[in-house]
Design a protein around this motif. Structure first.
Motif, PDB file in Angstrom:
ATOM      1  N   GLY A 296     -49.169  25.911  28.741  1.00  0.00           N
ATOM      2  CA  GLY A 296     -47.887  25.155  28.442  1.00  0.00           C
ATOM      3  C   GLY A 296     -47.681  24.453  27.125  1.00  0.00           C
ATOM      4  O   GLY A 296     -46.650  24.388  26.507  1.00  0.00           O
ATOM      5  N   ILE A 297     -48.682  23.573  26.757  1.00  0.00           N
ATOM      6  CA  ILE A 297     -48.714  22.916  25.629  1.00  0.00           C
ATOM      7  C   ILE A 297     -48.884  23.823  24.216  1.00  0.00           C
ATOM      8  O   ILE A 297     -48.120  23.669  23.340  1.00  0.00           O
ATOM      9  N   GLN A 298     -49.348  25.110  24.623  1.00  0.00           N
ATOM     10  CA  GLN A 298     -49.500  26.241  23.668  1.00  0.00           C
ATOM     11  C   GLN A 298     -48.215  26.623  23.478  1.00  0.00           C
ATOM     12  O   GLN A 298     -47.581  27.103  22.318  1.00  0.00           O
ATOM     13  N   LEU A 299     -47.618  26.946  24.537  1.00  0.00           N
ATOM     14  CA  LEU A 299     -45.835  27.516  24.672  1.00  0.00           C
ATOM     15  C   LEU A 299     -45.156  26.488  23.902  1.00  0.00           C
ATOM     16  O   LEU A 299     -44.153  27.152  23.052  1.00  0.00           O
ATOM     17  N   PHE A 300     -45.284  25.539  24.294  1.00  0.00           N
ATOM     18  CA  PHE A 300     -44.268  24.294  23.444  1.00  0.00           C
ATOM     19  C   PHE A 300     -44.432  24.525  22.041  1.00  0.00           C
ATOM     20  O   PHE A 300     -43.537  24.444  21.175  1.00  0.00           O
ATOM     21  N   ASN A 301     -45.638  24.649  21.568  1.00  0.00           N
ATOM     22  CA  ASN A 301     -46.042  24.633  20.132  1.00  0.00           C
ATOM     23  C   ASN A 301     -45.386  25.881  19.460  1.00  0.00           C
ATOM     24  O   ASN A 301     -44.985  25.981  18.303  1.00  0.00           O
ATOM     25  N   VAL A 302     -45.637  27.084  20.134  1.00  0.00           N
ATOM     26  CA  VAL A 302     -45.128  28.347  19.598  1.00  0.00           C
ATOM     27  C   VAL A 302     -43.819  28.099  19.632  1.00  0.00           C
ATOM     28  O   VAL A 302     -42.980  28.491  18.539  1.00  0.00           O
ATOM     29  N   ALA A 303     -43.009  27.674  20.572  1.00  0.00           N
ATOM     30  CA  ALA A 303     -41.412  27.626  20.744  1.00  0.00           C
ATOM     31  C   ALA A 303     -40.884  26.651  19.630  1.00  0.00           C
ATOM     32  O   ALA A 303     -39.598  27.030  18.980  1.00  0.00           O
ATOM     33  N   LEU A 304     -41.518  26.025  19.086  1.00  0.00           N
ATOM     34  CA  LEU A 304     -41.087  24.888  18.123  1.00  0.00           C
ATOM     35  C   LEU A 304     -41.699  25.239  16.650  1.00  0.00           C
ATOM     36  O   LEU A 304     -41.478  24.362  15.714  1.00  0.00           O
ATOM     37  N   GLY A 305     -42.213  26.424  16.513  1.00  0.00           N
ATOM     38  CA  GLY A 305     -42.626  26.918  15.209  1.00  0.00           C
ATOM     39  C   GLY A 305     -44.020  26.710  14.669  1.00  0.00           C
ATOM     40  O   GLY A 305     -44.270  26.782  13.573  1.00  0.00           O
ATOM     41  N   GLY A 306     -44.992  26.368  15.787  1.00  0.00           N
ATOM     42  CA  GLY A 306     -46.251  26.287  15.290  1.00  0.00           C
ATOM     43  C   GLY A 306     -47.229  27.499  15.634  1.00  0.00           C
ATOM     44  O   GLY A 306     -46.617  28.514  16.157  1.00  0.00           O
ATOM     45  N   THR A 307     -48.528  27.391  15.187  1.00  0.00           N
ATOM     46  CA  THR A 307     -49.193  28.680  15.607  1.00  0.00           C
ATOM     47  C   THR A 307     -50.573  28.234  16.512  1.00  0.00           C
ATOM     48  O   THR A 307     -50.678  27.060  16.830  1.00  0.00           O
ATOM     49  N   LEU A 308     -51.237  29.314  16.964  1.00  0.00           N
ATOM     50  CA  LEU A 308     -52.253  29.172  17.944  1.00  0.00           C
ATOM     51  C   LEU A 308     -53.634  29.971  17.055  1.00  0.00           C
ATOM     52  O   LEU A 308     -53.480  30.870  16.692  1.00  0.00           O
ATOM     53  N   TRP A 309     -54.732  29.390  17.854  1.00  0.00           N
ATOM     54  CA  TRP A 309     -55.804  29.831  17.634  1.00  0.00           C
ATOM     55  C   TRP A 309     -55.861  31.208  18.560  1.00  0.00           C
ATOM     56  O   TRP A 309     -55.740  30.914  19.867  1.00  0.00           O
ATOM     57  N   GLN A 310     -56.031  32.369  18.378  1.00  0.00           N
ATOM     58  CA  GLN A 310     -55.886  33.272  19.384  1.00  0.00           C
ATOM     59  C   GLN A 310     -57.227  33.529  20.104  1.00  0.00           C
ATOM     60  O   GLN A 310     -57.317  33.917  21.350  1.00  0.00           O
ATOM     61  N   ASP A 311     -58.510  32.956  19.648  1.00  0.00           N
ATOM     62  CA  ASP A 311     -59.629  32.956  20.236  1.00  0.00           C
ATOM     63  C   ASP A 311     -60.466  31.967  19.669  1.00  0.00           C
ATOM     64  O   ASP A 311     -61.188  32.311  18.619  1.00  0.00           O
ATOM     65  N   LEU A 312     -60.752  31.005  20.366  1.00  0.00           N
ATOM     66  CA  LEU A 312     -61.563  29.713  19.752  1.00  0.00           C
ATOM     67  C   LEU A 312     -62.986  30.267  19.523  1.00  0.00           C
ATOM     68  O   LEU A 312     -63.520  30.012  18.327  1.00  0.00           O
ATOM     69  N   PRO A 313     -63.595  30.798  20.351  1.00  0.00           N
ATOM     70  CA  PRO A 313     -65.087  31.153  20.214  1.00  0.00           C
ATOM     71  C   PRO A 313     -65.218  32.029  18.919  1.00  0.00           C
ATOM     72  O   PRO A 313     -66.066  31.741  18.101  1.00  0.00           O
ATOM     73  N   SER A 314     -64.359  32.855  18.758  1.00  0.00           N
ATOM     74  CA  SER A 314     -64.697  33.709  17.551  1.00  0.00           C
ATOM     75  C   SER A 314     -63.961  33.280  16.079  1.00  0.00           C
ATOM     76  O   SER A 314     -64.340  33.429  15.167  1.00  0.00           O
ATOM     77  N   GLN A 315     -62.929  32.403  16.198  1.00  0.00           N
ATOM     78  CA  GLN A 315     -62.401  31.880  15.204  1.00  0.00           C
ATOM     79  C   GLN A 315     -62.533  30.515  14.767  1.00  0.00           C
ATOM     80  O   GLN A 315     -62.300  30.160  13.766  1.00  0.00           O
TER      81      GLN A 315
END
Ligand code: MN
Length: 234
Positions: A110-129
């Motif tokens: 949910g928090i990730q979705l809100f961030n994407v909806a408002l123009g933010g980005t995500l770490w696709q995979d924390l352990p590797s990135q």
């Protein structure tokens, strides 16, 4: 007195071709005095408008990874399964909820979705990135805290909990990378991830990266979080 109706984004099991829900989401809302209902999986604008009218609030549940194309990135091999139908429904419903100033709570995805909806980005995979000594993908039992978060002073979360620190669960391999304009951080993990956000110009738009629904029996913080949400759902 009628209880506030809160719509839950359905969980989608692609393999079994089914929709489902984890009881703790329902229980947490029921204990906070709400009447939770699971929504159909639809991105139909008319249906979503009716849902919005019917519901006093919306809970954006945990789930699969958002499609990285939504924030302009190629999907890495370590990114998990994506469910475009859920992305489509949630992005549309979230934007409509913002326009109507409906209270929304986002948990994990949910928090990730809100961030994407408002123009933010995500770490696709924390352990590797973004490898870290902090364990963000805890092992069972899931009702035990996995790491601390520091709570930013002056935020509504600080006012709600009355403390500068909290212990939270952690079951995520993705997280906010660039925070979207419009969202403000309320809590950060010791390795610097934004783990809670809010929108100051809205009635109640909160997102948390942890799973408060798993700790309602043991954590006053979690009960307060759901109570604060339901209180706004009138
Ligand atoms: Mn975490």
């Amino acid at each position: 007195m009628k209880k506030p109706l809160i719509g839950l984004i359905p969980l989608v099991d692609v393999e079994r071709d089914s929709y489902w829900m984890m009881p703790p989401y329902f229980e947490a809302l029921e204990e906070a005095g709400a009447l939770p209902v699971m929504l159909p999986l639809t991105a139909d604008e008319g249906a979503l408008a009716q849902i919005l009218e019917m519901c006093s609030g919306l809970l954006f549940t945990g789930g699969p990874d958002a499609d990285p194309a939504l924030y302009g990135e190629e999907k890495l091999p370590a990114c998990g399964l994506v469910v475009p139908r859920r992305d489509e429904m949630e992005l549309r419903l979230f934007r409509m909820a913002l326009a109507a100033d409906k209270p929304v709570l986002g948990i994990c995805r949910g928090i990730q979705l809100f961030n994407v909806a408002l123009g933010g980005t995500l770490w696709q995979d924390l352990p590797s990135q973004a490898p870290s000594v902090i364990q963000h993908e805890q092992k069972p039992p899931y009702d035990q805290p996995a790491h601390k978060v520091s709570i930013l002073p002056g935020t509504p979360l600080a006012a709600l909990l009355g403390r500068a620190e909290a212990n939270v669960t952690s079951r995520h391999h993705q997280a906010i990378k660039a925070l979207a304009p419009g969202l403000q951080a309320m809590a950060c993990s010791p390795d610097g991830l934004v783990e809670a956000v809010w929108m100051p110009d809205k009635r109640f738009v909160w997102g948390v990266q942890w799973h408060p629904e798993h700790t309602c029996k043991t954590s006053e913080d979690s009960r307060r979080l759901f109570a604060a949400f339901v209180e706004q759902c009138v």
